[in-house]
Design a protein around this motif. Structure first.
Motif, PDB file in Angstrom:
ATOM      1  N   ALA A  10       0.863  -1.184   0.000  1.00 20.65           N
ATOM      2  CA  ALA A  10       0.000   0.000   0.000  1.00 20.65           C
ATOM      3  C   ALA A  10       0.897   1.231   0.000  1.00 20.65           C
ATOM      4  N   VAL A  11       0.737   2.093  -0.993  1.00 22.62           N
ATOM      5  CA  VAL A  11       1.522   3.327  -1.084  1.00 22.62           C
ATOM      6  C   VAL A  11       0.672   4.472  -0.551  1.00 22.62           C
ATOM      7  N   ILE A  12       1.142   5.102   0.490  1.00 15.74           N
ATOM      8  CA  ILE A  12       0.409   6.195   1.127  1.00 15.74           C
ATOM      9  C   ILE A  12       1.004   7.521   0.665  1.00 15.74           C
ATOM     10  N   GLY A  13       0.206   8.304  -0.020  1.00 17.10           N
ATOM     11  CA  GLY A  13       0.672   9.555  -0.602  1.00 17.10           C
ATOM     12  C   GLY A  13       0.924   9.360  -2.081  1.00 17.10           C
ATOM     13  N   THR A  14       0.214  10.103  -2.923  1.00 16.62           N
ATOM     14  CA  THR A  14       0.345   9.932  -4.374  1.00 16.62           C
ATOM     15  C   THR A  14       0.794  11.222  -5.058  1.00 16.62           C
ATOM     16  N   GLY A  15       1.586  12.011  -4.337  1.00 13.48           N
ATOM     17  CA  GLY A  15       2.221  13.169  -4.944  1.00 13.48           C
ATOM     18  C   GLY A  15       3.384  12.717  -5.820  1.00 13.48           C
ATOM     19  N   ARG A  16       4.324  13.616  -6.078  1.00  8.67           N
ATOM     20  CA  ARG A  16       5.430  13.279  -6.986  1.00  8.67           C
ATOM     21  C   ARG A  16       6.203  12.049  -6.520  1.00  8.67           C
ATOM     22  N   MET A  17       6.558  12.015  -5.222  1.00  7.40           N
ATOM     23  CA  MET A  17       7.332  10.894  -4.704  1.00  7.40           C
ATOM     24  C   MET A  17       6.520   9.610  -4.684  1.00  7.40           C
ATOM     25  N   GLY A  18       5.299   9.679  -4.177  1.00  7.49           N
ATOM     26  CA  GLY A  18       4.478   8.482  -4.099  1.00  7.49           C
ATOM     27  C   GLY A  18       4.157   7.904  -5.460  1.00  7.49           C
ATOM     28  N   ALA A  19       3.813   8.765  -6.415  1.00  8.97           N
ATOM     29  CA  ALA A  19       3.511   8.295  -7.772  1.00  8.97           C
ATOM     30  C   ALA A  19       4.732   7.646  -8.398  1.00  8.97           C
ATOM     31  N   VAL A  48      -3.514   7.817 -10.143  1.00  3.69           N
ATOM     32  CA  VAL A  48      -2.296   7.038  -9.961  1.00  3.69           C
ATOM     33  C   VAL A  48      -2.615   5.549  -9.996  1.00  3.69           C
ATOM     34  N   ALA A  49      -3.714   5.148  -9.369  1.00  2.14           N
ATOM     35  CA  ALA A  49      -4.115   3.736  -9.377  1.00  2.14           C
ATOM     36  C   ALA A  49      -4.384   3.256 -10.791  1.00  2.14           C
ATOM     37  N   ALA A  50      -4.981   4.109 -11.611  1.00  2.97           N
ATOM     38  CA  ALA A  50      -5.280   3.731 -13.000  1.00  2.97           C
ATOM     39  C   ALA A  50      -3.991   3.510 -13.784  1.00  2.97           C
ATOM     40  N   ARG A  51      -2.988   4.349 -13.534  1.00  2.00           N
ATOM     41  CA  ARG A  51      -1.711   4.182 -14.233  1.00  2.00           C
ATOM     42  C   ARG A  51      -0.989   2.925 -13.779  1.00  2.00           C
ATOM     43  N   ALA A  52      -1.328   2.449 -12.579  1.00  2.00           N
ATOM     44  CA  ALA A  52      -0.702   1.241 -12.051  1.00  2.00           C
ATOM     45  C   ALA A  52      -1.455  -0.016 -12.462  1.00  2.00           C
ATOM     46  N   GLY A  54      -4.734  -0.392 -12.079  1.00  2.00           N
ATOM     47  CA  GLY A  54      -5.932  -0.559 -11.283  1.00  2.00           C
ATOM     48  C   GLY A  54      -5.648  -1.274  -9.983  1.00  2.00           C
ATOM     49  N   CYS A  55      -5.927  -0.631  -8.860  1.00  2.00           N
ATOM     50  CA  CYS A  55      -5.794  -1.245  -7.536  1.00  2.00           C
ATOM     51  C   CYS A  55      -6.742  -0.496  -6.614  1.00  2.00           C
ATOM     52  N   ALA A  56      -6.845  -0.944  -5.377  1.00  2.00           N
ATOM     53  CA  ALA A  56      -7.762  -0.311  -4.436  1.00  2.00           C
ATOM     54  C   ALA A  56      -7.328   1.124  -4.152  1.00  2.00           C
ATOM     55  N   VAL A  57      -8.303   2.001  -3.984  1.00  2.00           N
ATOM     56  CA  VAL A  57      -8.054   3.409  -3.669  1.00  2.00           C
ATOM     57  C   VAL A  57      -8.692   3.735  -2.331  1.00  2.00           C
ATOM     58  N   HIS A  58      -7.929   4.360  -1.444  1.00  2.00           N
ATOM     59  CA  HIS A  58      -8.427   4.718  -0.115  1.00  2.00           C
ATOM     60  C   HIS A  58      -8.046   6.156   0.204  1.00  2.00           C
TER      61      HIS A  58
END
Length: 339
Positions: A10-19, A48-52, A54-58
């Motif tokens: 699970a990646v927490i934070g989808t800014g530049r670093m997280g993405a 970001v999930a779509a580019r990966a 598709g995965c769960a989004v929270h």
């Protein structure tokens, strides 16, 4: 997690670093896959999930961690949110790779050290990625041989093209020099005991009110000195260099001599423009090492104590910046867990 199944992260934070970490896990390293992304901005997380694939989004980290397909957590959210995320990870007994800072201040970092100690085992690796850079790794290996004798001084240069609009004078220490703080502790093998910050006249290229550049002097328990030139609006490129001066010789890294051309009466090369270019390989190696260790049931690399020590040194540094003079670093007693 089944023995041969990929690690669900699970990646927490989808800014530049997280993405970028999502991309790295999905496309670059092996042994892991992104099973959830978390961000208070649900729209950004969904993109970001779509580019990966598709995965769960929270929007709630704790809910993501409760998912059956989450085996580990990568925290890339802003520093003030780290303590809550890590406490949630401890509650779920999940291993964590947490981008630096561990937390923005020493008190909250120490709370995490104490909470992890209560678990009885390490669960956190802190993202001081320079330890995974091949040049820094070779320098560390050389120093450990003892061939150059005892280190006496470490000279560091850290330059950025330009600073973000939100950067403050204190952030030159807490966001930038924090890396040299960890590098100093790691390369020299001693805690930092005092900090002095010198302020030359600000560069004409620095935003109004920003104390840039700064010259930071770190004293260590082993008697060595480490200095850091931090210049975040140098204008010409991104440079990170280090030179160790020992009793029997010196060693230097960061000169970027991988490609030098000579043509039309000139010679030269290129200068990296930001950290994503200079340390791309280090980030890849760092995350791969974390995944590999996690799959073995281990935690390696810089840990919570390193994050706490860096926070304590940076606090002393920001005080030295504000008040002037030499400021001592106050550290709690180091627990045996981090021996």
């Amino acid at each position: 997690m089944p023995e041969h199944a990929p690690l669900g992260v699970a990646v927490i934070g989808t800014g530049r670093m997280g993405a970028d970490h999502v991309r790295r896990i999905q496309e670059v390293i092996s042994g892991a896959r992104v099973t959830a992304v978390v961000d208070v901005d649900a729209e950004r997380a969904e993109a970001v999930a779509a580019r990966a694939g598709g995965c769960a989004v929270h929007t709630d980290p704790a809910k993501a961690m409760a998912s059956a397909d989450v085996d580990a957590v990568l925290v890339a959210s802003p520093g003030p949110a780290h303590e809550a995320a890590l406490m949630a990870a401890f509650a779920h007994d999940l291993p964590v790779l947490c981008e630096k800072p561990l937390t923005p201040d020493a008190a909250s970092a120490l709370r995490l050290v104490e909470a992890e100690q209560a678990l009885g085992r390490r669960r956190v690796q802190v993202g001081f990625m320079r330890r995974y850079d091949p040049e820094y790794a070779r320098l560390k290996a050389l120093l450990e041989t003892g061939r150059l004798g005892r280190p006496l001084m470490l000279h560091n240069r850290h330059r950025n093209v330009a600073s973000p609009d939100f950067f403050t004078s204190e952030m030159l220490i807490t966001d930038s020099v924090a890396h040299e703080v960890d590098v100093t502790r790691w390369l020299l093998g001693h805690e930092i005991t005092a900090v002095t910050v010198h302020r030359p006249a600000p560069s004409a290229g620095a935003p109004e009110g920003l104390a840039d550049p700064q010259f930071v002097v770190l004293e260590t328990a082993g008697g060595a000195l480490s200095d850091v030139e931090i210049f975040v609006n140098c204008g010409f490129g991104y440079q990170v260099q280090a030179e160790v001066v020992c009793e029997g010789g010196t060693a230097r890294i960061g000169d970027a001599h991988d490609l030098v051309t000579a043509a039309a009466g000139r010679w030269g090369g290129s200068i990296a423009q930001d950290w994503t270019e200079r340390f791309a390989d280090a980030y890849d190696r760092e995350v791969q090492a974390w995944v590999d260790a996690t799959r073995r049931g281990e935690v390696t690399g810089p840990g919570s104590w390193d994050g706490y020590a860096a926070a304590a040194v940076c606090e002393a540094g920001t005080r030295a910046l504000r008040e002037g003079g030499r400021v001592t670093v106050e550290l709690a007693e180091r627990p045996a867990l981090y021996g």
